[in-house]
Design a protein around this motif. Structure first.
Motif, PDB file in Angstrom:
ATOM      1  N   LYS A  43      42.713  58.319  29.400  1.00 30.87           N
ATOM      2  CA  LYS A  43      43.259  58.713  30.591  1.00 30.87           C
ATOM      3  C   LYS A  43      43.247  57.533  31.686  1.00 30.87           C
ATOM      4  O   LYS A  43      44.162  57.237  32.205  1.00 30.87           O
ATOM      5  N   THR A  44      42.124  57.060  31.928  1.00 30.02           N
ATOM      6  CA  THR A  44      41.723  56.282  33.210  1.00 30.02           C
ATOM      7  C   THR A  44      42.493  54.975  32.944  1.00 30.02           C
ATOM      8  O   THR A  44      43.230  54.339  33.732  1.00 30.02           O
ATOM      9  N   ARG A  45      42.561  54.287  31.799  1.00 29.28           N
ATOM     10  CA  ARG A  45      43.070  53.116  31.561  1.00 29.28           C
ATOM     11  C   ARG A  45      44.654  53.400  31.414  1.00 29.28           C
ATOM     12  O   ARG A  45      45.151  52.391  32.079  1.00 29.28           O
ATOM     13  N   LEU A  46      45.365  54.143  31.102  1.00 31.60           N
ATOM     14  CA  LEU A  46      46.650  54.828  31.352  1.00 31.60           C
ATOM     15  C   LEU A  46      47.099  54.762  32.777  1.00 31.60           C
ATOM     16  O   LEU A  46      48.066  54.295  33.054  1.00 31.60           O
ATOM     17  N   GLN A  47      46.255  55.418  33.384  1.00 27.64           N
ATOM     18  CA  GLN A  47      46.384  55.861  34.944  1.00 27.64           C
ATOM     19  C   GLN A  47      46.732  54.305  35.614  1.00 27.64           C
ATOM     20  O   GLN A  47      47.274  54.357  36.839  1.00 27.64           O
ATOM     21  N   VAL A  48      45.988  53.227  35.378  1.00 29.23           N
ATOM     22  CA  VAL A  48      45.991  52.068  35.993  1.00 29.23           C
ATOM     23  C   VAL A  48      47.152  50.858  35.461  1.00 29.23           C
ATOM     24  O   VAL A  48      47.094  50.062  35.861  1.00 29.23           O
ATOM     25  N   GLN A  49      47.512  51.434  34.239  1.00 25.14           N
ATOM     26  CA  GLN A  49      48.624  50.600  33.664  1.00 25.14           C
ATOM     27  C   GLN A  49      49.824  50.256  34.532  1.00 25.14           C
ATOM     28  O   GLN A  49      50.340  51.166  35.206  1.00 25.14           O
ATOM     29  N   GLY A  50      50.281  49.112  34.726  1.00 27.05           N
ATOM     30  CA  GLY A  50      51.567  48.740  35.381  1.00 27.05           C
ATOM     31  C   GLY A  50      51.473  49.178  36.888  1.00 27.05           C
ATOM     32  O   GLY A  50      52.344  49.337  37.581  1.00 27.05           O
ATOM     33  N   GLU A  51      50.132  49.071  37.473  1.00 29.17           N
ATOM     34  CA  GLU A  51      50.049  49.262  38.855  1.00 29.17           C
ATOM     35  C   GLU A  51      50.842  48.259  39.595  1.00 29.17           C
ATOM     36  O   GLU A  51      50.652  47.078  39.717  1.00 29.17           O
ATOM     37  N   ALA A  52      51.772  48.935  40.305  1.00 26.70           N
ATOM     38  CA  ALA A  52      52.674  47.834  41.177  1.00 26.70           C
ATOM     39  C   ALA A  52      51.821  47.292  42.084  1.00 26.70           C
ATOM     40  O   ALA A  52      52.085  46.041  42.269  1.00 26.70           O
ATOM     41  N   ALA A  53      50.983  47.843  42.871  1.00 20.91           N
ATOM     42  CA  ALA A  53      50.268  47.159  44.136  1.00 20.91           C
ATOM     43  C   ALA A  53      49.600  45.923  43.579  1.00 20.91           C
ATOM     44  O   ALA A  53      49.381  45.109  44.104  1.00 20.91           O
ATOM     45  N   VAL A  54      49.103  46.229  42.203  1.00 21.88           N
ATOM     46  CA  VAL A  54      48.299  44.958  41.650  1.00 21.88           C
ATOM     47  C   VAL A  54      48.958  43.759  41.398  1.00 21.88           C
ATOM     48  O   VAL A  54      48.824  42.559  41.762  1.00 21.88           O
ATOM     49  N   HIS A  55      50.383  43.971  41.035  1.00 21.18           N
ATOM     50  CA  HIS A  55      51.006  42.940  40.619  1.00 21.18           C
ATOM     51  C   HIS A  55      51.675  42.202  41.908  1.00 21.18           C
ATOM     52  O   HIS A  55      51.955  41.023  41.957  1.00 21.18           O
ATOM     53  N   ARG A  56      51.769  43.045  43.036  1.00 20.20           N
ATOM     54  CA  ARG A  56      52.209  42.379  44.164  1.00 20.20           C
ATOM     55  C   ARG A  56      51.273  41.512  44.776  1.00 20.20           C
ATOM     56  O   ARG A  56      51.579  40.666  45.679  1.00 20.20           O
ATOM     57  N   GLN A  57      49.878  41.689  44.529  1.00 22.31           N
ATOM     58  CA  GLN A  57      48.758  40.996  44.883  1.00 22.31           C
ATOM     59  C   GLN A  57      48.787  39.581  44.022  1.00 22.31           C
ATOM     60  O   GLN A  57      48.189  38.726  44.743  1.00 22.31           O
ATOM     61  N   GLY A  58      49.461  39.458  42.768  1.00 23.28           N
ATOM     62  CA  GLY A  58      49.585  38.153  42.478  1.00 23.28           C
ATOM     63  C   GLY A  58      48.521  38.138  41.106  1.00 23.28           C
ATOM     64  O   GLY A  58      47.744  39.419  40.683  1.00 23.28           O
ATOM     65  N   ALA A  59      48.505  37.362  40.346  1.00 26.41           N
ATOM     66  CA  ALA A  59      47.719  37.172  39.132  1.00 26.41           C
ATOM     67  C   ALA A  59      46.313  37.303  39.181  1.00 26.41           C
ATOM     68  O   ALA A  59      45.293  37.616  38.457  1.00 26.41           O
ATOM     69  N   ALA A  60      45.807  37.138  40.442  1.00 23.75           N
ATOM     70  CA  ALA A  60      44.174  37.158  40.700  1.00 23.75           C
ATOM     71  C   ALA A  60      43.781  38.345  40.568  1.00 23.75           C
ATOM     72  O   ALA A  60      42.512  38.596  40.133  1.00 23.75           O
ATOM     73  N   TRP A  61      44.573  39.701  40.726  1.00 27.77           N
ATOM     74  CA  TRP A  61      43.997  40.956  40.526  1.00 27.77           C
ATOM     75  C   TRP A  61      44.336  41.576  39.227  1.00 27.77           C
ATOM     76  O   TRP A  61      43.972  42.788  39.144  1.00 27.77           O
ATOM     77  N   GLY A  62      45.217  40.754  38.334  1.00 28.75           N
ATOM     78  CA  GLY A  62      45.486  41.356  37.118  1.00 28.75           C
ATOM     79  C   GLY A  62      46.527  40.988  36.636  1.00 28.75           C
ATOM     80  O   GLY A  62      47.526  40.433  37.161  1.00 28.75           O
ATOM     81  N   ARG A  63      46.923  41.470  35.195  1.00 27.17           N
ATOM     82  CA  ARG A  63      48.301  41.066  34.483  1.00 27.17           C
ATOM     83  C   ARG A  63      48.789  42.338  33.916  1.00 27.17           C
ATOM     84  O   ARG A  63      47.976  43.150  33.733  1.00 27.17           O
ATOM     85  N   ARG A  64      50.115  42.256  33.745  1.00 26.43           N
ATOM     86  CA  ARG A  64      50.745  43.533  33.305  1.00 26.43           C
ATOM     87  C   ARG A  64      50.296  43.749  31.826  1.00 26.43           C
ATOM     88  O   ARG A  64      50.307  42.694  30.980  1.00 26.43           O
ATOM     89  N   VAL A  65      50.102  44.863  31.605  1.00 23.94           N
ATOM     90  CA  VAL A  65      49.678  45.306  30.334  1.00 23.94           C
ATOM     91  C   VAL A  65      50.687  46.352  29.732  1.00 23.94           C
ATOM     92  O   VAL A  65      51.037  47.441  30.363  1.00 23.94           O
ATOM     93  N   PRO A  66      51.193  46.177  28.546  1.00 22.98           N
ATOM     94  CA  PRO A  66      52.160  46.868  27.995  1.00 22.98           C
ATOM     95  C   PRO A  66      51.623  48.551  27.826  1.00 22.98           C
ATOM     96  O   PRO A  66      50.769  48.538  27.656  1.00 22.98           O
TER      97      PRO A  66
END
Length: 307
Positions: A43-66
């Protein structure tokens, strides 16, 4: 499980002190937590997938996971991290259950006996049970919030390692001390507002739906007060509780997991409302229900295990 149902499931003589009820309630919740913990991790892993705010910060904070769904996410954890990682963060989760379930049970009894009060015929009116359950759940969750914070962050460590990020913690004790040193006492309660809101909503939906469905079945169907009746009522109450509580749970998870600056301030979200708005605007309304299925399954499980 609502405090009222816990009391029905674990009847104790009135002469037993509340400390005994605290201990038994906490132990029962801890066993159920261990059995179903992989669902919580998923559940926790699913809840943070595709987090829009993460991707607006750039690759330093993570990458998109399908987005892979519950079974796909669980299978991915098994394949990429190993079986034991399905229980990563289980130790603070046990701490959380001990604090949350114990405090909630004791708080509910105090509210019932000393503040809300029984009726003249010694029954406890339904509306008072609802109010007492919501209040007790909120109180228990507030005290347990630091353990929830550590649990969420430890559950994300495996994903951070796969993404090439440094691990944040060396263990549970190190996690508590690091969070405390970076953010102070307030840092340990990061995300407590949506956490408490979720607990109150879940207890309300759980308690009201369980009793209503069970009484309806007993009055309008051939079913008797048996494990089948309890299971159906649990299935329905878990569904309502998950519908009410999942959005707050998503916000709570993201607030707790976000990176923070040297002063302990969140770098992605300013507040719970900011997280809610960013999530809906960036990912759509249904993103508030990421992890819904494992959330529902975990809410149903206490009744099915006990009955």
């Amino acid at each position: 499980m609502s405090p009222a149902e816990e009391e029905k499931s674990f009847p104790l003589p009135e002469r037993w002190p509340r400390a005994s009820k605290f201990a038994l309630s906490a132990c029962a919740a801890a066993v159920a937590e261990l059995v179903t913990f992989p669902l919580d991790l998923t559940k926790t892993r699913l809840q943070v997938q595709g987090e829009a705010a993460v991707h607006r910060q750039g690759a330093a904070w993570g990458r998109r996971v399908p987005y892979r769904g519950m079974l796909g996410t669980m299978a991915g954890i098994l394949q990429e991290e190993g079986l034991q990682k399905l229980w990563q963060g289980a130790t603070p989760a046990l701490y959380r259950q001990i604090v949350y379930s114990g405090v909630r049970m004791v708080a509910y009894e105090h509210l019932r006996d000393s503040m809300l009060g029984r009726s003249e015929d010694e029954t406890f009116p339904f509306w008072k049970a609802v109010v007492g359950g919501m209040a007790a759940g909120a109180i228990g969750q507030f005290f347990a919030s630091p353990t929830d914070l550590v649990k969420v962050q430890m559950q994300m460590e495996g994903k951070r390692k796969l993404e090439g990020k440094p691990l944040r913690f060396q263990g549970v004790h190190h996690a508590f001390m690091k969070i405390l040193s970076e953010g102070g006492i307030r840092g340990l309660w990061a995300g407590w507002v949506p956490n408490v809101q979720r607990a109150a909503l879940v207890n309300m939906g759980d308690l009201t739906t369980y009793d209503s469905v069970k009484h309806f079945l007993l009055l309008n169907t051939p079913l008797v007060d048996s494990s089948v009746t309890h299971s159906v009522a649990s299935f329905c109450s878990g569904l309502v509780a998950a519908v009410l509580g999942t959005p707050a749970d998503v916000v709570k998870t993201r607030i707790m997991n976000q990176p923070r600056d040297a002063q302990g301030r969140g770098l992605l979200y300013k507040s719970s409302m900011d997280c809610l708005v960013q999530t809906v605007e960036g990912e759509g309304f249904l993103s508030l229900y990421k992890g819904f299925i494992p959330t529902w399954m975990r809410m149903v499980r206490p009744f099915l295990i006990l009955f």
